[in-house]
Design an enzyme around this catalytic site. Structure first.
Site, PDB file in Angstrom:
ATOM      1  N   CYS A   1       0.814  -1.220   0.000  1.00  0.00           N
ATOM      2  CA  CYS A   1       0.000   0.000   0.000  1.00  0.00           C
ATOM      3  C   CYS A   1       0.846   1.268   0.000  1.00  0.00           C
ATOM      4  O   CYS A   1       1.921   1.317   0.576  1.00  0.00           O
ATOM      5  CB  CYS A   1      -0.950   0.078   1.187  1.00  0.00           C
ATOM      6  SG  CYS A   1      -2.154  -1.232   1.205  1.00  0.00           S
TER       7      CYS A   1
ATOM      8  N   GLY B   1       0.472  -0.129  -4.918  1.00  0.00           N
ATOM      9  CA  GLY B   1      -0.813  -0.829  -4.830  1.00  0.00           C
ATOM     10  C   GLY B   1      -1.692  -0.517  -6.018  1.00  0.00           C
ATOM     11  O   GLY B   1      -1.885   0.652  -6.350  1.00  0.00           O
TER      12      GLY B   1
ATOM     13  N   GLY C   1       0.608  -1.877   5.910  1.00  0.00           N
ATOM     14  CA  GLY C   1       1.184  -2.926   6.759  1.00  0.00           C
ATOM     15  C   GLY C   1       0.197  -4.050   6.954  1.00  0.00           C
ATOM     16  O   GLY C   1      -0.732  -4.244   6.157  1.00  0.00           O
TER      17      GLY C   1
ATOM     18  N   TYR D   1      12.866  -4.205  -3.966  1.00  0.00           N
ATOM     19  CA  TYR D   1      11.811  -4.220  -4.980  1.00  0.00           C
ATOM     20  C   TYR D   1      10.730  -3.158  -4.804  1.00  0.00           C
ATOM     21  O   TYR D   1      10.311  -2.521  -5.768  1.00  0.00           O
ATOM     22  CB  TYR D   1      11.143  -5.603  -4.988  1.00  0.00           C
ATOM     23  CG  TYR D   1       9.883  -5.660  -5.840  1.00  0.00           C
ATOM     24  CD1 TYR D   1       9.971  -5.793  -7.225  1.00  0.00           C
ATOM     25  CD2 TYR D   1       8.618  -5.561  -5.262  1.00  0.00           C
ATOM     26  CE1 TYR D   1       8.829  -5.820  -8.011  1.00  0.00           C
ATOM     27  CE2 TYR D   1       7.467  -5.594  -6.047  1.00  0.00           C
ATOM     28  CZ  TYR D   1       7.573  -5.727  -7.418  1.00  0.00           C
ATOM     29  OH  TYR D   1       6.448  -5.751  -8.183  1.00  0.00           O
TER      30      TYR D   1
END
Ligand code: SF4
Length: 483
Positions: free
Chosen positions: A2, A29, A102, A263
């Site tokens: 997110c 996201g 998270g 990444y």
């Protein structure tokens, strides 16, 4: 993972900048997005898909107000429905809206606890909604008399201690990873980060403007300077007069997600004091240092786009040419964060475009950021062979991913992790290459000197207590999203 952004602007409405900053976080996201502003009441809209599919620049005047939040959703729990797209809101107490990045590892226990109190219901399968209720519950407890229905005057703390106390109680109650930005109606923006600081969260400022963002790249886009990262266990509140109030609420035990650098984050971002692109360059140099097949390689390619910096330094450190043999279709989304395996496999097929003249007859070193499920690597190597590659040597800028992530990254099921039961030789066979080299854990850590890291998906050492039941629940939650 997110992307989240909260903005307070003392001089103008925030919706346009929320949208622009949100676009800079789209890589975090792609399942859904939501935006909320406040001016006497909440103005909220959410949807499934990309931010620019849900909102249009020209419609943003429907979101008045100088306070607002935006979230780019990456679903790792729930059913993937629009009801789970943030921001979540509550009108009592105070008027609260929340965006969260998270994953709460004790979500089931928290829901049970809230249910037992008998006056709160978490209405979606999202752990972010649970987190909002936990905070609201803590804030309400300071005003318990109000629940009796008696006309008790609302005690609003002038120094915002009630908000800090609620954030502290939330940190004592919630386990896992949470970087949070909350809009507190009429009062300002509150941001806090879990005691390990697993997910990133930074503060940006400009005269009369304040923002909290997952990554500094969002601040750059809307013209704010990166002030600093929030500390693990810290809360920062900016009030409607533009005053900043900071509190270290709980002892920090930093363990920052190393995968952000490998990444997740944009290369332009600076996360917890480290430039993401610079870390990737170091990862490439470390790979080159350990490479024993240099003499057998003609040309170095990257798997776009998060391996690009590592491939460039790998090539220069090895005295080999770097070429753009694989390009990303700009209209394709990130396949790793697609909701399920079938979608991912389909997307990998359309994600890359190949430059035949760079590939045909060559012995290729292909640098990728990581190998998680092996989907991308397998399909990519097949395509390189079809383009006439003579040999393929594969290099992963990170160590083998062997353990599930329980902190909000889609690696929650061990059986889906390609390296969980295979040696490097077996993986080389599986993805169809002549040779596979992983980064060592020590080399990876040396690329982030002095920064305490979470490396659990590589090492199995989790910074928080995680029991078997919680692991199973998170795996099941992920499976629901992937249906
Ligand atoms: S387990 Fe891996 S992906 Fe998850 S937070 Fe830790 S380092 Fe990041």
């Amino acid at each position: 993972m997110c992307g989240i952004l909260g903005l307070l602007d003392l001089n103008q409405p925030v919706a346009t900048d929320l949208y622009r900053g949100g676009l800079a976080l789209q890589h975090r996201g792609q399942d859904g997005a939501g935006l909320i502003t406040f001016d006497e009441r909440f103005h909220r809209h959410t949807g499934l898909g990309l931010l620019n599919e849900i909102f249009r620049f020209q419609n943003l005047e429907k979101f008045p107000g100088s306070l607002g939040l935006v979230q780019l959703r990456y679903a790792t729990a729930g059913e993937g429905s629009v009801e789970e797209v943030q921001p979540f809101t509550l009108t009592f107490p105070q008027g609260l809206a929340l965006v969260h990045n998270g994953n709460l590892t004790n979500d089931p226990a928290l829901r049970k606890l809230l249910g037992q109190r008998g006056y709160r219901r978490v209405n979606s399968l999202s752990d972010s909604e649970t987190l909002l209720h936990v905070f609201a519950d803590a804030l309400t407890r300071n005003r318990a008399l109000e629940l009796t229905g008696l006309p008790v005057p609302i005690q609003r703390s002038s120094d915002n201690e009630d908000l800090f106390e609620a954030a502290r109680m939330t940190m004592m109650t919630c386990q896992g990873a949470y970087s949070v930005v909350m809009l507190v109606a009429d009062r300002g923006l509150l941001a806090f980060r879990d005691p390990h600081g697993i997910r990133p969260l930074c503060l940006g400022t400009a005269p009369g403007r304040f923002a909290f963002a997952s990554e500094s790249v969002a601040l750059d886009v809307i013209g704010l300077e990166l002030e600093r990262d929030l500390q693990p266990g810290e809360a920062v509140f900016v009030d409607m007069e533009g005053k900043l109030h900071c509190r270290q609420l709980i002892n920090p035990k930093p363990a920052h997600c190393v995968f952000e650098y490998i990444y997740l984050a944009r290369p332009e971002s600076v996360v917890d004091g480290h430039s993401v692109s610079e870390v990737r360059e170091r990862l490439g140099q470390c790979l080159a240092k350990r490479c024993t097949r240099r003499q057998e390689i003609d040309v170095v390619l990257d798997v776009p786009s998060s391996a690009e910096d590592a491939a460039i330094t790998f090539a220069s450190a090895s005295d080999l040419p770097y070429r753009k043999g694989i390009r990303k279709n700009p209209y394709s989304q990130r396949s790793f964060i697609a909701a399920n395996q079938a979608l991912r496999a389909g997307m990998v097929g359309t994600k890359f475009l190949f430059e035949k003249r760079v590939i045909t007859g060559k012995r290729l070193a292909v640098i990728d950021d990581s190998i998680v499920r092996g989907t991308t690597a397998r399909r990519l190597v097949e395509s390189l062979r079809k383009q006439g590659a003579y040999q393929v040597f594969f290099f992963s800028a990170s160590p083998p991913v062997r353990y599930p992530c329980v902190y909000g990254i889609d690696m929650a099921v061990s059986s889906q992790l390609a390296a969980s039961q295979r040696t490097a030789e077996q993986m080389a066979q599986d993805i169809g290459v002549e040779h596979l080299q992983y980064q060592s854990q020590a080399d990876m850590e040396s690329c982030l000197p002095g920064l305490p890291l979470c490396t659990a998906c590589f090492s199995g050492e989790y910074p928080t207590d995680v029991n078997e039941e919680e692991l199973a629940h998170i795996g099941e939650a992920r499976a629901k999203v992937s249906v």
